[in-house]
Enzyme design. Structure first.
Site, PDB file in Angstrom:
ATOM      1  N   MET A 155     -38.449  20.973   8.607  1.00  0.00           N
ATOM      2  CA  MET A 155     -38.939  22.133   9.367  1.00  0.00           C
ATOM      3  C   MET A 155     -39.496  21.691  10.712  1.00  0.00           C
ATOM      4  O   MET A 155     -40.619  22.025  11.084  1.00  0.00           O
ATOM      5  CB  MET A 155     -39.993  22.863   8.525  1.00  0.00           C
ATOM      6  CG  MET A 155     -40.277  24.286   8.944  1.00  0.00           C
ATOM      7  SD  MET A 155     -38.796  25.309   8.956  1.00  0.00           S
ATOM      8  CE  MET A 155     -39.517  26.917   8.677  1.00  0.00           C
ATOM      9  N   GLY A 156     -38.686  20.939  11.445  1.00  0.00           N
ATOM     10  CA  GLY A 156     -39.053  20.572  12.814  1.00  0.00           C
ATOM     11  C   GLY A 156     -38.615  21.691  13.753  1.00  0.00           C
ATOM     12  O   GLY A 156     -38.447  22.841  13.345  1.00  0.00           O
ATOM     13  N   ARG A 157     -38.400  21.303  15.017  1.00  0.00           N
ATOM     14  CA  ARG A 157     -38.044  22.319  16.022  1.00  0.00           C
ATOM     15  C   ARG A 157     -36.816  23.124  15.614  1.00  0.00           C
ATOM     16  O   ARG A 157     -36.804  24.350  15.691  1.00  0.00           O
ATOM     17  CB  ARG A 157     -37.751  21.627  17.364  1.00  0.00           C
ATOM     18  CG  ARG A 157     -38.956  21.229  18.151  1.00  0.00           C
ATOM     19  CD  ARG A 157     -38.515  20.498  19.418  1.00  0.00           C
ATOM     20  NE  ARG A 157     -37.883  19.233  19.066  1.00  0.00           N
ATOM     21  CZ  ARG A 157     -38.489  18.046  19.153  1.00  0.00           C
ATOM     22  NH1 ARG A 157     -39.691  17.969  19.635  1.00  0.00           N
ATOM     23  NH2 ARG A 157     -37.863  16.949  18.793  1.00  0.00           N
ATOM     24  N   ILE A 158     -35.753  22.420  15.184  1.00  0.00           N
ATOM     25  CA  ILE A 158     -34.496  23.136  14.896  1.00  0.00           C
ATOM     26  C   ILE A 158     -34.627  23.940  13.599  1.00  0.00           C
ATOM     27  O   ILE A 158     -34.198  25.097  13.527  1.00  0.00           O
ATOM     28  CB  ILE A 158     -33.302  22.153  14.858  1.00  0.00           C
ATOM     29  CG1 ILE A 158     -33.152  21.477  16.228  1.00  0.00           C
ATOM     30  CG2 ILE A 158     -32.006  22.897  14.497  1.00  0.00           C
ATOM     31  CD1 ILE A 158     -32.121  20.350  16.281  1.00  0.00           C
ATOM     32  N   THR A 235     -25.961  20.364   9.900  1.00  0.00           N
ATOM     33  CA  THR A 235     -25.858  20.113  11.347  1.00  0.00           C
ATOM     34  C   THR A 235     -26.770  18.942  11.716  1.00  0.00           C
ATOM     35  O   THR A 235     -27.101  18.783  12.890  1.00  0.00           O
ATOM     36  CB  THR A 235     -26.271  21.357  12.176  1.00  0.00           C
ATOM     37  OG1 THR A 235     -27.564  21.785  11.738  1.00  0.00           O
ATOM     38  CG2 THR A 235     -25.278  22.484  12.058  1.00  0.00           C
ATOM     39  N   ARG A 237     -27.140  14.990  10.201  1.00  0.00           N
ATOM     40  CA  ARG A 237     -26.326  13.778  10.318  1.00  0.00           C
ATOM     41  C   ARG A 237     -25.518  13.651   9.030  1.00  0.00           C
ATOM     42  O   ARG A 237     -26.027  13.916   7.940  1.00  0.00           O
ATOM     43  CB  ARG A 237     -27.206  12.539  10.505  1.00  0.00           C
ATOM     44  CG  ARG A 237     -27.816  12.376  11.904  1.00  0.00           C
ATOM     45  CD  ARG A 237     -26.772  12.070  12.974  1.00  0.00           C
ATOM     46  NE  ARG A 237     -27.347  11.824  14.277  1.00  0.00           N
ATOM     47  CZ  ARG A 237     -27.522  12.759  15.226  1.00  0.00           C
ATOM     48  NH1 ARG A 237     -27.161  14.017  14.992  1.00  0.00           N
ATOM     49  NH2 ARG A 237     -28.033  12.436  16.397  1.00  0.00           N
ATOM     50  N   GLU A 266     -18.064   9.456  11.284  1.00  0.00           N
ATOM     51  CA  GLU A 266     -17.518  10.321  12.334  1.00  0.00           C
ATOM     52  C   GLU A 266     -16.640   9.471  13.230  1.00  0.00           C
ATOM     53  O   GLU A 266     -17.067   8.386  13.611  1.00  0.00           O
ATOM     54  CB  GLU A 266     -18.636  10.955  13.151  1.00  0.00           C
ATOM     55  CG  GLU A 266     -19.347  12.035  12.370  1.00  0.00           C
ATOM     56  CD  GLU A 266     -20.398  12.781  13.162  1.00  0.00           C
ATOM     57  OE1 GLU A 266     -20.415  12.673  14.407  1.00  0.00           O
ATOM     58  OE2 GLU A 266     -21.203  13.475  12.538  1.00  0.00           O
ATOM     59  N   HIS A 285     -18.862  17.895  15.210  1.00  0.00           N
ATOM     60  CA  HIS A 285     -20.183  17.584  15.787  1.00  0.00           C
ATOM     61  C   HIS A 285     -20.378  18.258  17.157  1.00  0.00           C
ATOM     62  O   HIS A 285     -20.534  17.572  18.182  1.00  0.00           O
ATOM     63  CB  HIS A 285     -20.379  16.063  15.897  1.00  0.00           C
ATOM     64  CG  HIS A 285     -21.834  15.656  15.906  1.00  0.00           C
ATOM     65  ND1 HIS A 285     -22.284  14.451  15.438  1.00  0.00           N
ATOM     66  CD2 HIS A 285     -22.942  16.308  16.336  1.00  0.00           C
ATOM     67  CE1 HIS A 285     -23.606  14.372  15.596  1.00  0.00           C
ATOM     68  NE2 HIS A 285     -24.025  15.496  16.142  1.00  0.00           N
ATOM     69  N   ALA A 287     -22.609  21.140  17.523  1.00  0.00           N
ATOM     70  CA  ALA A 287     -23.672  22.157  17.417  1.00  0.00           C
ATOM     71  C   ALA A 287     -24.421  22.363  18.733  1.00  0.00           C
ATOM     72  O   ALA A 287     -24.833  23.474  19.044  1.00  0.00           O
ATOM     73  CB  ALA A 287     -24.642  21.791  16.297  1.00  0.00           C
TER      74      ALA A 287
HETATM   75  C1  GLV Z   1     -26.874  15.641  18.278  1.00  0.00           C
HETATM   76  O1  GLV Z   1     -26.504  15.484  17.150  1.00  0.00           O
HETATM   77  C2  GLV Z   1     -28.117  15.182  18.786  1.00  0.00           C
HETATM   78  O2  GLV Z   1     -28.810  14.404  18.099  1.00  0.00           O
HETATM   79  O3  GLV Z   1     -28.467  15.557  19.910  1.00  0.00           O
END
Ligand code: GLV
Length: 324
Positions: A155-158, A235, A237, A266, A285, A287
């Site tokens: 539950m960080g920024r994203i 989204t 890793r 990847e 990759h 996002a």
């Molecule tokens: C993308 O995956 C990032 O870490 O910016």
């Protein structure tokens, strides 16, 4: 005085390249693919600054091969490709790009969640293949997003930005995180332990950095806790999920669907069995890949690089201990 020497490991948005060129004698790797290890080792040998991407393994050997290196600036928020302790030992600050990609990435996580729930990529393949014969009462039935339970791992920024979006869909939001951010409480998100989250969530969305503690966090045991109707969205890793266990879970119906922006490794190998599954949506990759956001990330990486070259504190530094 001559300009410092900089190696930029790929062509990045022009605005940022111009900034880099104003402050440094820049060599830019122009290949579509990243420089090989040998190319990277050669290129950093005389470099004062390195502007790199998450596709460049900047390990201790690369750092050792760069005796003049004063700054490493990564155009990404995650920096698991960089040996941070090795950089810190050399007192080299490592820059990254937090904040500017939060909403773009959260938009995309939500897009994947919805695409998986409503089987959009399958449906699109179906229409393109000329298989759309009539309106079908049970054709490509998916799952509702509104009112469902979303489990956010990290539950960080994203994670918080995904929770904000989920509110608009009247979802119940659970999250698992070592801390309990005030913003999560304000969003009405409920903190639970990971096992409870996995057992209750209709959608599980991953937003943790890749560390020793999160590698294979979603393994066979974790997948076994999830509902047979559950959808996993990654989204974060690729290595956060055990890909063999995920394949088994998708084939056996232990979980319903996975939507992956990231894979392990990847790029995913063209013959990877995950690519053969209808209930696995995989994209390369992307996002954070909106024009505005990738430009902002590149500019932020240039700003970090330039600050490091000047000996100033990096505006966004992953190892601030170097200043202590
Ligand atoms: C993308 O995956 C990032 O870490 O910016």
């Amino acid at each position: 005085m001559s300009k410092p020497t900089v190696f930029v490991t790929r062509i990045i948005p022009e605005k940022a390249l111009q900034m880099v060129r104003e402050h440094g004698a820049a060599t830019v790797w122009e290949g579509e693919l990243p420089p090989s290890r040998d190319d990277l080792l050669r290129a950093v040998a005389g470099a004062d600054g390195l502007l790199c991407l998450l596709t460049d393994p900047v390990d201790a050997d690369v750092i050792d091969a760069a005796p003049r290196l004063r700054v490493i600036s990564q155009m990404a928020v995650g920096y698991d490709n960089i040996d941070l302790p090795a950089a810190t030992r050399r007192r080299i600050p490592v820059g990254h790009t937090p904040g500017v990609l939060t909403d773009t990435t959260a938009d995309f996580a939500f897009a994947l969640l919805m695409a998986a729930a409503r089987r959009i990529s399958e449906a699109e393949r179906f229409a393109r293949a000329g298989r759309w014969k009539t309106w079908g009462p049970t054709l490509l039935m998916g799952q509702d997003v509104y009112g469902a339970t979303l489990g956010i791992v990290g539950m960080g920024r994203i994670g918080q930005a995904v929770a904000r979006r989920a509110r608009g869909f009247e979802m119940r939001v659970l999250y698992a995180d070592p801390s309990e951010p005030e913003a999560a409480r304000e969003l009405g998100a409920v903190r639970v332990d990971l096992d409870d989250l996995l057992a209750q969530a209709d959608f599980v969305s991953l937003h943790v950095p890749l560390t020793a503690a999160t590698e294979r966090l979603i393994d066979a045991r974790a997948l076994a806790r999830m509902k047979p109707t559950a959808i996993l969205v990654n989204t974060a890793r690729g290595p956060v999920v055990d890909r063999a266990a995920l394949y088994d879970a998708l084939v056996s119906g232990q979980i319903a669907y996975a939507a992956l922006d990231v894979t392990d490794p990847e790029p995913i190998a063209p013959d990877d069995p995950l690519l053969s599954l209808d209930n696995c949506l995989i994209v390369p990759h992307i996002a954070s890949s909106s024009v505005a956001t990738r430009t902002r990330m590149a500019v932020m990486a240039a700003e970090n690089l330039i600050a490091g070259l000047k000996g100033d504190r990096l505006p966004h530094c992953a190892n601030p201990q170097v200043y202590g």
